[in-house]
Design an enzyme around this catalytic site. Structure first.
Site, mmCIF file in Angstrom:
data_model
loop_
_atom_site.group_PDB
_atom_site.id
_atom_site.type_symbol
_atom_site.label_atom_id
_atom_site.label_comp_id
_atom_site.label_asym_id
_atom_site.label_seq_id
_atom_site.Cartn_x
_atom_site.Cartn_y
_atom_site.Cartn_z
ATOM 1 N N ASP A 250 -35.878 -29.053 60.059
ATOM 2 C CA ASP A 250 -35.506 -28.814 61.454
ATOM 3 C C ASP A 250 -34.298 -27.909 61.545
ATOM 4 O O ASP A 250 -34.126 -27.188 62.530
ATOM 5 C CB ASP A 250 -35.248 -30.151 62.152
ATOM 6 C CG ASP A 250 -36.554 -30.912 62.327
ATOM 7 O OD1 ASP A 250 -36.964 -31.602 61.376
ATOM 8 O OD2 ASP A 250 -37.188 -30.787 63.398
HETATM 9 C C1 LIG Z 1 -42.572 -27.566 60.831
HETATM 10 S S1 LIG Z 1 -42.060 -28.965 61.734
HETATM 11 C C2 LIG Z 1 -40.473 -29.262 61.171
HETATM 12 C C3 LIG Z 1 -40.031 -30.701 61.362
HETATM 13 O O1 LIG Z 1 -40.175 -31.206 62.733
HETATM 14 C C4 LIG Z 1 -40.568 -32.599 62.670
HETATM 15 O O2 LIG Z 1 -39.796 -33.414 63.518
HETATM 16 P P1 LIG Z 1 -40.426 -33.990 64.915
HETATM 17 O O3 LIG Z 1 -41.819 -34.473 64.604
HETATM 18 O O4 LIG Z 1 -39.477 -35.095 65.320
HETATM 19 O O5 LIG Z 1 -40.381 -32.817 65.856
HETATM 20 C C5 LIG Z 1 -40.311 -32.976 61.250
HETATM 21 O O6 LIG Z 1 -38.937 -33.224 61.006
HETATM 22 C C6 LIG Z 1 -40.786 -31.714 60.544
HETATM 23 O O7 LIG Z 1 -40.484 -31.684 59.204
#
Ligand SMILES: CSC[C@H]1O[C@H](OP(=O)(O)O)[C@H](O)[C@@H]1O
Length: 389
Positions: A250
């Site tokens: 992220d």
């Molecule tokens: C390519 S997605 C990157 C990252 O986003 C996800 O978090 P969320 O589902 O809370 O938006 C997850 O940390 C992924 O690794």
């Protein structure tokens, strides 16, 4: 059916409601920046790149459906204000604030052009926002290629297995995915023995979303609970040829510390303990040179009910009633909850950062130098994911 988290055409934006997956495939219309903000906050759409793209396109469809003023300053002020609003939806992923910064620069430049008017500024914005969809898929295919090459170079045999966490596939991006893009590339070149995915409590991105994508693509895959990861590496690592753990990101800080889904840090620890490579896969739009280290990354905390309550369709012991929804408590009433959505993995536990232009490894000083990857971006070797800046 191609897995599309985001469907966009001029004047229309639809997002796959990921709270209903894997049992129901439903698209929600997003007609404004406010709709986009709520879709991101409620995690009906999620994933660092997808968050940025949905936010940007939610404002684009709003601009395309309202009567645009001819006044340059009015349209510029409207866009800048809406971008500042959209950035408040979720704090940890840098892609959204990075995209907002670049989109602001684009419309400010468009407003300076002689003879520019409100419509020209609005068009410049919408064209740049739409370009993000195309560029993100290209980025992910590059990540997949470089990541697969690196893993095969650093492992023995013709086939390898990998473990991944959360969801980083077509449901978290504009398509193909980052860490899941590496798995797709390994599979496409017949180098994948098996993909293991963790369920990723409490939102269950792994059991609901990644498993959905892997089954959809007919990729050999096994679901495990988060607590099984170390046992998998110890007991099945050799026989299953587990060569690496590959995760998304992220926000990658300037020193390589990486914020990713909660549970990533402990996977990095167990990878180090078992001598398994640990890779972060992310486009350069996830690298944040303005944040010096993981200590400075804001970690989003989410409602406790996401831990204590679980939602799903009714199962009668034989079949799942996909049209039903039950919410049940799985924790003692009155218990306090800590629910950070992300954690930070120190660069010392990361073997490589897989970007769309190659894999960044630590130098002889044991540190990552991410400026080279970013300079490549600024030198125009490839436009960024926002309008080619
Ligand atoms: C390519 S997605 C990157 C990252 O986003 C996800 O978090 P969320 O589902 O809370 O938006 C997850 O940390 C992924 O690794």
């Amino acid at each position: 059916m191609v897995l599309e988290a985001i469907r966009y055409k001029e004047g229309q934006l639809q997002i796959l409601n990921q709270l209903k997956l894997p049992h129901q495939v439903e698209y929600d219309n997003v007609r404004s920046a406010e709709d986009g903000w709520h879709a991101i906050k409620e995690m009906r759409t999620r994933g660092a790149p997808a968050i940025a793209i949905v936010a940007a396109l939610s404002l684009a469809v709003e601009l395309q459906t309202i009567t645009t003023s001819d006044n340059v300053e009015e349209v510029l002020a409207f866009i800048l204000e809406k971008l500042d609003y959209l950035v408040t939806s979720r704090p940890t992923a840098v892609n959204l604030s990075d995209a907002a910064r670049k989109l602001k620069r684009i419309v400010e430049n468009a407003a300076k052009h002689d003879g520019s008017d409100g419509a020209a500024v609005s068009k410049a914005y919408c064209d740049a926002a739409a370009q993000m969809l195309t560029d993100d898929v290209a980025d992910n295919e590059g990540i997949g290629k470089h990541g697969a090459e690196w893993i095969m170079k650093h492992s023995e045999g013709s086939k390898v297995s990998v473990l991944t966490h959360c969801n980083t596939g077509s449901l978290a991006t504009a398509g193909y995915g980052t860490a899941l893009g590496v798995i797709r590339s390994l599979h496409a070149q017949s180098s994948l023995q098996r993909a293991f995915c963790t369920e990723t409590r409490p939102y269950n991105q792994g059991s609901r979303l990644t498993a959905f994508e892997l089954v959809h693509d007919k990729i050999p895959a096994t679901l495990i609970t988060d607590s099984m990861a170390s046992a998998l590496l110890r007991l099945k690592g050799p026989t299953e040829k587990i060569a690496a753990i590959v995760v998304g990101a992220d926000r990658v800080a300037a020193n390589g510390d990486t914020a990713n889904k909660i549970g990533t840090y402990q996977l990095a620890i167990t990878a180090k303990h078992h001598g398994i490579k640990f890779l972060v896969a992310a486009p350069r739009t996830t690298i944040d040179l303005q944040t010096p280290s993981g200590d400075s990354i804001v970690i989003e905390e989410r409602p406790g009910k996401e831990v204590t309550m679980i939602k799903g369709p009714r199962f009668d012991g034989v079949d799942v009633d996909v049209n039903s929804t039950e919410v049940v408590s799985i924790a003692a009433s009155g218990i306090d909850v800590w629910n950070p959505a992300f954690d930070v993995t120190p660069a010392s536990l990361i073997d490589g950062i897989v970007t769309e232009i190659g894999v960044v490894e630590k130098g002889e000083d044991g540190k990552f130098d991410l400026t080279l990857a970013m300079e490549a971006q600024n030198e125009g070797i490839k436009p960024t994911s926002v309008g080619g800046l």
